[in-house]
Design a protein around this motif. Structure first.
Motif, mmCIF file in Angstrom:
data_model
loop_
_atom_site.group_PDB
_atom_site.id
_atom_site.type_symbol
_atom_site.label_atom_id
_atom_site.label_comp_id
_atom_site.label_asym_id
_atom_site.label_seq_id
_atom_site.Cartn_x
_atom_site.Cartn_y
_atom_site.Cartn_z
ATOM 1 N N LEU A 187 -5.627 4.114 -11.380
ATOM 2 C CA LEU A 187 -5.499 5.357 -10.621
ATOM 3 C C LEU A 187 -4.197 5.366 -9.825
ATOM 4 O O LEU A 187 -3.540 6.411 -9.713
ATOM 5 C CB LEU A 187 -6.695 5.523 -9.686
ATOM 6 C CG LEU A 187 -6.753 6.823 -8.873
ATOM 7 C CD1 LEU A 187 -6.684 8.041 -9.788
ATOM 8 C CD2 LEU A 187 -8.005 6.867 -8.018
ATOM 9 N N THR A 188 -3.801 4.214 -9.303
ATOM 10 C CA THR A 188 -2.523 4.117 -8.596
ATOM 11 C C THR A 188 -1.377 4.522 -9.508
ATOM 12 O O THR A 188 -0.518 5.338 -9.145
ATOM 13 C CB THR A 188 -2.302 2.681 -8.090
ATOM 14 O OG1 THR A 188 -3.326 2.332 -7.164
ATOM 15 C CG2 THR A 188 -0.942 2.542 -7.412
ATOM 16 N N GLY A 189 -1.349 3.955 -10.712
ATOM 17 C CA GLY A 189 -0.283 4.276 -11.648
ATOM 18 C C GLY A 189 -0.298 5.721 -12.095
ATOM 19 O O GLY A 189 0.757 6.347 -12.265
ATOM 20 N N LEU A 190 -1.488 6.272 -12.276
ATOM 21 C CA LEU A 190 -1.585 7.666 -12.710
ATOM 22 C C LEU A 190 -1.143 8.633 -11.617
ATOM 23 O O LEU A 190 -0.678 9.735 -11.908
ATOM 24 C CB LEU A 190 -3.025 7.986 -13.140
ATOM 25 C CG LEU A 190 -3.523 7.259 -14.398
ATOM 26 C CD1 LEU A 190 -4.967 7.630 -14.689
ATOM 27 C CD2 LEU A 190 -2.637 7.591 -15.603
ATOM 28 N N LEU A 191 -1.298 8.231 -10.358
ATOM 29 C CA LEU A 191 -0.854 9.080 -9.249
ATOM 30 C C LEU A 191 0.632 8.905 -8.962
ATOM 31 O O LEU A 191 1.319 9.867 -8.637
ATOM 32 C CB LEU A 191 -1.664 8.774 -7.987
ATOM 33 C CG LEU A 191 -3.093 9.323 -7.965
ATOM 34 C CD1 LEU A 191 -3.859 8.765 -6.776
ATOM 35 C CD2 LEU A 191 -3.102 10.850 -7.918
ATOM 36 N N HIS A 192 1.134 7.666 -9.072
ATOM 37 C CA HIS A 192 2.563 7.430 -8.836
ATOM 38 C C HIS A 192 2.927 6.057 -9.386
ATOM 39 O O HIS A 192 2.516 5.029 -8.842
ATOM 40 C CB HIS A 192 2.893 7.513 -7.348
ATOM 41 C CG HIS A 192 4.289 7.963 -7.089
ATOM 42 N ND1 HIS A 192 5.344 7.100 -7.001
ATOM 43 C CD2 HIS A 192 4.821 9.205 -6.924
ATOM 44 C CE1 HIS A 192 6.462 7.774 -6.776
ATOM 45 N NE2 HIS A 192 6.170 9.057 -6.728
ATOM 46 N N LEU A 193 3.730 6.058 -10.434
ATOM 47 C CA LEU A 193 4.022 4.808 -11.133
ATOM 48 C C LEU A 193 4.716 3.778 -10.248
ATOM 49 O O LEU A 193 4.447 2.577 -10.347
ATOM 50 C CB LEU A 193 4.894 5.107 -12.360
ATOM 51 C CG LEU A 193 4.176 5.785 -13.531
ATOM 52 C CD1 LEU A 193 5.187 6.350 -14.516
ATOM 53 C CD2 LEU A 193 3.244 4.808 -14.221
ATOM 54 N N ILE A 194 5.597 4.235 -9.376
ATOM 55 C CA ILE A 194 6.343 3.292 -8.536
ATOM 56 C C ILE A 194 5.407 2.490 -7.640
ATOM 57 O O ILE A 194 5.691 1.335 -7.302
ATOM 58 C CB ILE A 194 7.394 4.056 -7.714
ATOM 59 C CG1 ILE A 194 8.492 4.584 -8.645
ATOM 60 C CG2 ILE A 194 8.007 3.181 -6.630
ATOM 61 C CD1 ILE A 194 9.497 5.494 -7.969
ATOM 62 N N ALA A 195 4.273 3.076 -7.280
ATOM 63 C CA ALA A 195 3.333 2.375 -6.406
ATOM 64 C C ALA A 195 2.731 1.143 -7.058
ATOM 65 O O ALA A 195 2.204 0.265 -6.359
ATOM 66 C CB ALA A 195 2.221 3.317 -5.966
ATOM 67 N N LEU A 196 2.822 1.037 -8.378
ATOM 68 C CA LEU A 196 2.314 -0.170 -9.047
ATOM 69 C C LEU A 196 3.131 -1.412 -8.691
ATOM 70 O O LEU A 196 2.711 -2.528 -8.996
ATOM 71 C CB LEU A 196 2.311 0.025 -10.564
ATOM 72 C CG LEU A 196 1.150 0.848 -11.126
ATOM 73 C CD1 LEU A 196 1.305 1.016 -12.634
ATOM 74 C CD2 LEU A 196 -0.188 0.191 -10.807
ATOM 75 N N SER A 197 4.270 -1.226 -8.034
ATOM 76 C CA SER A 197 5.037 -2.390 -7.590
ATOM 77 C C SER A 197 4.272 -3.207 -6.550
ATOM 78 O O SER A 197 4.657 -4.339 -6.245
ATOM 79 C CB SER A 197 6.394 -1.954 -7.023
ATOM 80 O OG SER A 197 6.224 -1.023 -5.965
ATOM 81 N N VAL A 198 3.170 -2.667 -6.024
ATOM 82 C CA VAL A 198 2.330 -3.453 -5.109
ATOM 83 C C VAL A 198 1.752 -4.664 -5.822
ATOM 84 O O VAL A 198 1.329 -5.635 -5.175
ATOM 85 C CB VAL A 198 1.198 -2.576 -4.529
ATOM 86 C CG1 VAL A 198 0.113 -2.309 -5.570
ATOM 87 C CG2 VAL A 198 0.592 -3.227 -3.287
#
Length: 498
Positions: A187-198
């Motif tokens: 869900l994180t990636g689907l909302l904003h890919l850059i946030a997957l850097s977490v």
């Protein structure tokens, strides 16, 4: 020896009951930060006009789901999940300013609760609730909690993914806990890919725990592989559209990385205070500090590094999901520095009072459209007051992004102004941009009056395309003109033949 089995009811009665005080204390851990964030988010929610990005949200969610999906194939795919979620929300609750922004308010309120729960796990009860409060009073949380974009939801799902990872590490053999963690990352990636850097921060935590349990590597790898498989198609599509959407973002220099805090915290004072408190953080386990430190620092550094290629992604709004990490470290630092509840509470109240000017700034009428404010509502009000049946409209689309959408949002839906030079609407061509008449003379239908809306306060015909200006000037004269913030509203009346 004879063993007599007790009935299940007897076994349950023999268990020590959880003290009511302990349950109340546990609920207060997340409830108070959640409530404070919700109150701050609701306060002044409608004070600011919708910004350009919010108008894109309004435009997209007003289309049917098939049209939304078709548009995502051409542009803005990385925000597609948010648009589809908001499409369902708007179908139920309408498209008022409150309705458009309320999901973001609820998201940051829930994120405050999750931050408190993470803080309690990593640093203790007092640090957890302080972290929740520090997150709640951050001006950036109010700013983006009152915006109809995906960033507040991204903050929530990143924090939730981190909490679910901690729960999975509590019981590594539980497959459902790893499944929950993987789904939160998807869900994180689907909302904003850059946030997957977490995931970089999560990997640091996994490395610390894997020293005692080497099986964590393959379990985490399995979960992350599933996540990668789910978001890879979106990543490829988003990459193909990035140049069109981010052509205007400059490549950052070294100073841009250092000055990121101002955009991230939306307050130099609050940012400085949180960073200073974060440096005082102490924890029973180094893994806790490692997780939060990596979460706070690594995503911005990675984004800065990646922005020196063909495309720059360096915007502070893209790393808002690091705010919970700063709040967690600051909460731990405050709990370490202030040994009593009274002192810690007084410091939180003092910071709240000191950041009130920044909180007020976040609710200024044009805060969502800086640095080029446009008063869509005032322009729409001029048209509403002097409108006559049969009036038409011309919007400045030459260099102005969403001026037309902003005015249309604040106009009554049934006003019926014909957009003179509009050939194809964005929804009609599955895009974000309209197509205008190639030959403006042929698009005029003899309207007696036309409203001309342009950016700036100069000569109104000078703000639109030369061919459009020529077609209008030949047939119309300016009968009245009024300036509002950032815009000019002109009424053109048809020339009387001599």
């Amino acid at each position: 020896m004879v063993i007599i089995a007790q009935p299940s009811s007897a076994r349950e009665e023999s268990r020590p009951a959880v003290p009511a005080e302990s349950a109340w204390r546990r609920s207060m851990l997340w409830l108070w930060p959640c409530t404070v964030t919700l109150a701050l988010g609701c306060y002044g929610m409608t004070d600011s006009l919708l910004g350009r990005d919010e108008l894109v949200t309004w435009d997209m969610v007003g289309r049917d789901s098939g049209r939304i999906v078709a548009t995502l194939g051409n542009v803005d795919a990385v925000h597609g999940t948010y648009y589809l979620l908001m499409h369902g929300w708007v179908a139920l609750f309408g498209d008022s300013v409150v309705s458009l922004r309320l999901p973001s308010v609820l998201a940051v309120a829930a994120a405050a609760a999750v931050v408190a729960l993470i803080g309690e796990r990593l640093f203790g009860y007092r640090a957890g609730i302080l972290a929740g409060f520090l997150f709640a009073i951050s001006p950036a949380v109010s700013r983006y909690g009152q915006e109809a974009r995906s960033y507040a939801l991204v903050i929530l799902v990143v924090a939730l993914a981190t909490l679910l990872l901690l729960r999975a590490l509590d019981r590594p053999r539980g497959p459902w806990r790893w499944t929950g963690y993987a789904l939160a990352l998807v869900l994180t990636g689907l909302l904003h890919l850059i946030a997957l850097s977490v995931v970089l921060a999560h990997a640091c935590l996994l490395a610390a725990h894997a020293r005692r349990d080497h099986s964590l590597w393959w379990k985490a790898s399995l979960a992350l592989t599933a996540v990668a498989g789910c978001v890879a198609p979106l990543a490829l599509l988003g990459r193909s559209q990035a140049r069109r959407q981010l052509y205007w973002v400059p490549s950052p220099d070294g100073w841009a990385l250092l000055s990121l805090a101002q955009g991230l915290f939306a307050s130099a004072l609050c940012g400085g205070a949180l960073i200073a408190l974060a440096l005082l953080a102490r924890a029973p386990s180094r893994a806790s500090l490692l997780l939060c430190g990596a979460w706070a620092v690594l995503p911005p550094v990675l984004l800065w590094t990646a922005s020196h290629g063909e495309i720059s992604y360096f915007r502070s709004v893209y790393v808002l999901f690091t705010l919970p990490a700063w709040a967690l470290l600051a909460g731990a630092g405050l709990a370490s520095a202030a040994r009593s509840w009274k002192v810690a509470g007084a410091l939180v109240v003092a910071l709240t009072v000191l950041t009130l000017p920044d909180q007020r700034q976040m609710r200024q009428p044009f805060e969502h459209d800086v640095p080029v404010p446009l008063d869509y509502a005032a322009a729409a009000d001029v048209i509403k007051r002097f409108h006559r049946p049969g009036d038409a409209v011309v919007y400045d689309r030459a260099d102005t992004w969403k001026l037309d959408g902003g005015v249309q949002y604040y106009l009554p839906r049934g006003l019926g102004l014909r957009d003179v030079f509009l050939a194809k609407t964005p929804a009609g061509i599955d895009d974000l941009y309209a197509v205008e008449c190639s030959v403006p003379d042929r698009c005029l239908k003899g309207e007696p009056r036309i409203w001309l809306l342009t950016q700036g306060t100069g000569f109104p015909f000078g703000a639109i395309a030369p061919a459009q200006a020529s077609a209008l000037q030949w047939r119309y004269t300016v009968s009245r003109s009024r300036s509002v913030t950032g815009m000019t509203v002109s009424l053109l009346e048809r020339r009387v033949p001599r």
